[in-house]
Design an enzyme around this catalytic site. Structure first.
Site, PDB file in Angstrom:
ATOM      1  N   ASP A   1      11.614  21.228   6.379  1.00 58.19           N
ATOM      2  CA  ASP A   1      10.961  20.315   5.317  1.00 58.19           C
ATOM      3  C   ASP A   1      12.585  20.017   4.888  1.00 58.19           C
ATOM      4  O   ASP A   1      13.436  20.689   4.793  1.00 58.19           O
ATOM      5  CB  ASP A   1      10.102  20.966   4.329  1.00 58.19           C
ATOM      6  CG  ASP A   1      10.097  20.065   3.199  1.00 58.19           C
ATOM      7  OD1 ASP A   1       9.515  19.046   3.310  1.00 58.19           O
ATOM      8  OD2 ASP A   1      10.423  20.564   2.163  1.00 58.19           O
TER       9      ASP A   1
ATOM     10  N   ASP B   1      13.314  17.795   1.333  1.00 62.71           N
ATOM     11  CA  ASP B   1      13.297  18.230  -0.154  1.00 62.71           C
ATOM     12  C   ASP B   1      12.793  19.334  -0.533  1.00 62.71           C
ATOM     13  O   ASP B   1      11.763  19.679  -0.205  1.00 62.71           O
ATOM     14  CB  ASP B   1      12.623  16.906  -0.845  1.00 62.71           C
ATOM     15  CG  ASP B   1      13.197  15.549  -0.656  1.00 62.71           C
ATOM     16  OD1 ASP B   1      12.426  14.525  -0.740  1.00 62.71           O
ATOM     17  OD2 ASP B   1      14.538  15.370  -0.244  1.00 62.71           O
TER      18      ASP B   1
HETATM   19  O1  LIG Z   1       9.588  17.867   0.824  1.00 59.07           O
HETATM   20  P1  LIG Z   1       9.558  16.483   1.577  1.00 59.07           P
HETATM   21  O2  LIG Z   1       8.492  16.331   2.524  1.00 59.07           O
HETATM   22  O3  LIG Z   1      11.005  16.726   2.598  1.00 59.07           O
HETATM   23  O4  LIG Z   1       9.675  15.438   0.508  1.00 59.07           O
HETATM   24  C1  LIG Z   1       9.180  15.314  -0.526  1.00 59.07           C
HETATM   25  C2  LIG Z   1       9.415  14.053  -1.204  1.00 59.07           C
HETATM   26  O5  LIG Z   1       9.050  13.107  -0.543  1.00 59.07           O
HETATM   27  C3  LIG Z   1       8.570  13.903  -2.476  1.00 59.07           C
HETATM   28  O6  LIG Z   1       7.257  14.058  -2.217  1.00 59.07           O
HETATM   29  C4  LIG Z   1       6.391  13.507  -3.084  1.00 59.07           C
HETATM   30  O7  LIG Z   1       5.069  13.910  -3.020  1.00 59.07           O
HETATM   31  P2  LIG Z   1       4.070  12.689  -2.817  1.00 59.07           P
HETATM   32  O8  LIG Z   1       4.565  12.084  -1.569  1.00 59.07           O
HETATM   33  O9  LIG Z   1       3.945  11.807  -4.136  1.00 59.07           O
HETATM   34  O10 LIG Z   1       2.558  13.262  -2.497  1.00 59.07           O
HETATM   35  C5  LIG Z   1       6.731  14.341  -4.796  1.00 59.07           C
HETATM   36  O11 LIG Z   1       6.387  16.066  -4.454  1.00 59.07           O
HETATM   37  C6  LIG Z   1       8.315  14.403  -5.122  1.00 59.07           C
HETATM   38  O12 LIG Z   1       8.665  15.218  -6.000  1.00 59.07           O
HETATM   39  C7  LIG Z   1       8.991  14.624  -3.982  1.00 59.07           C
HETATM   40  O13 LIG Z   1      10.454  14.373  -3.808  1.00 59.07           O
HETATM   41 MG   LIG Z   2       9.613  19.908   0.300  1.00 59.21          MG
END
Ligand SMILES: O=P(O)(O)OC[C@@H](O)[C@H]1O[C@@H](OP(=O)(O)O)[C@@H](O)[C@@H](O)[C@@H]1O
Ligand SMILES: [Mg+2]
Ligand SMILES: [Zn+2]
Length: 181
Positions: free
Chosen positions: A7, A9
């Site tokens: 993953d 972020d």
């Molecule tokens: O952890 P990975 O998958 O690499 O990326 C997560 C991000 O795309 C964002 O995903 C969003 O979730 P929603 O997409 O709003 O459900 C939120 O959790 C944000 O805080 C976060 O930065």
């Molecule tokens: Mg993540």
């Protein structure tokens, strides 16, 4: 093939509830770049599967996302590491795509790219949906405490037998049998 699907972020870079919207906001978690380099040098193939709904939300575009990943590639190259494949889902949950985690679409795409069956991979994540995607294809999973990791663990929905690591560096130390520096 020893494939680790990361993953992004909260595992590789710092996460934010306001999303990571610019290259400057894309900041590696301490030790993560070095950990990826150590895994690569130990013969692991690294890939990334990342939800990026910020694109659908209009917070940033694919050009900016690619610039973030160019920064990652540069940092890895400086440390003798490499990530071979980056899959991202630009959609919202309401788009009902097949790639957004917890669906395993990105994991299937990555496995197909490398010509392996998905359960041969290990997924490392900070959110429940990372585990759910891994479990959907029978892949091994490791949870980190960085990013949303502590929140995920506090939710109590992860199976009790999931291995948990303070961060990606600790996971790499455990996998490689190295003593944390
Ligand atoms: O952890 P990975 O998958 O690499 O990326 C997560 C991000 O795309 C964002 O995903 C969003 O979730 P929603 O997409 O709003 O459900 C939120 O959790 C944000 O805080 C976060 O930065
Ligand atoms: Mg993540
Ligand atoms: Zn998608």
């Amino acid at each position: 093939m020893k494939l680790i699907i990361l993953d992004r972020d909260g595992v590789i870079n710092e996460d934010s509830d306001a999303f990571i919207k610019t290259v400057d906001e894309w900041i590696p978690i301490p030790g993560s770049i070095e950990a990826m380099a150590r895994l690569y040098q130990a013969g692991y193939t690294l890939a990334i599967a990342t939800n990026q709904s910020g694109i659908a939300r209009g917070y940033y575009d694919v050009t900016t996302l690619n610039a973030m990943h160019a920064k990652l590639h540069d940092l890895l190259a400086q440390h003798g590491g490499k990530v071979t494949y980056i899959a991202y889902c630009p959609h919202l949950s309401s788009d009902h795509c097949t790639c957004r985690k917890p669906k395993p679409g990105m994991l299937l795409t990555i496995a197909e790219h490398f010509g392996i069956v998905p359960h041969q991979a290990t997924v490392v994540g900070d959110s429940l949906r990372d585990w759910q995607a891994a479990a959907a294809v029978g892949a091994a999973y490791a949870q980190v405490r960085t990013g949303k990791g502590l929140h995920t663990l506090a939710d109590g929905k992860l199976p009790a037998d999931i291995p948990v690591f303070n961060n990606l560096a600790a996971y790499a130390d455990s996998l490689l049998g190295t003593i944390p520096t």
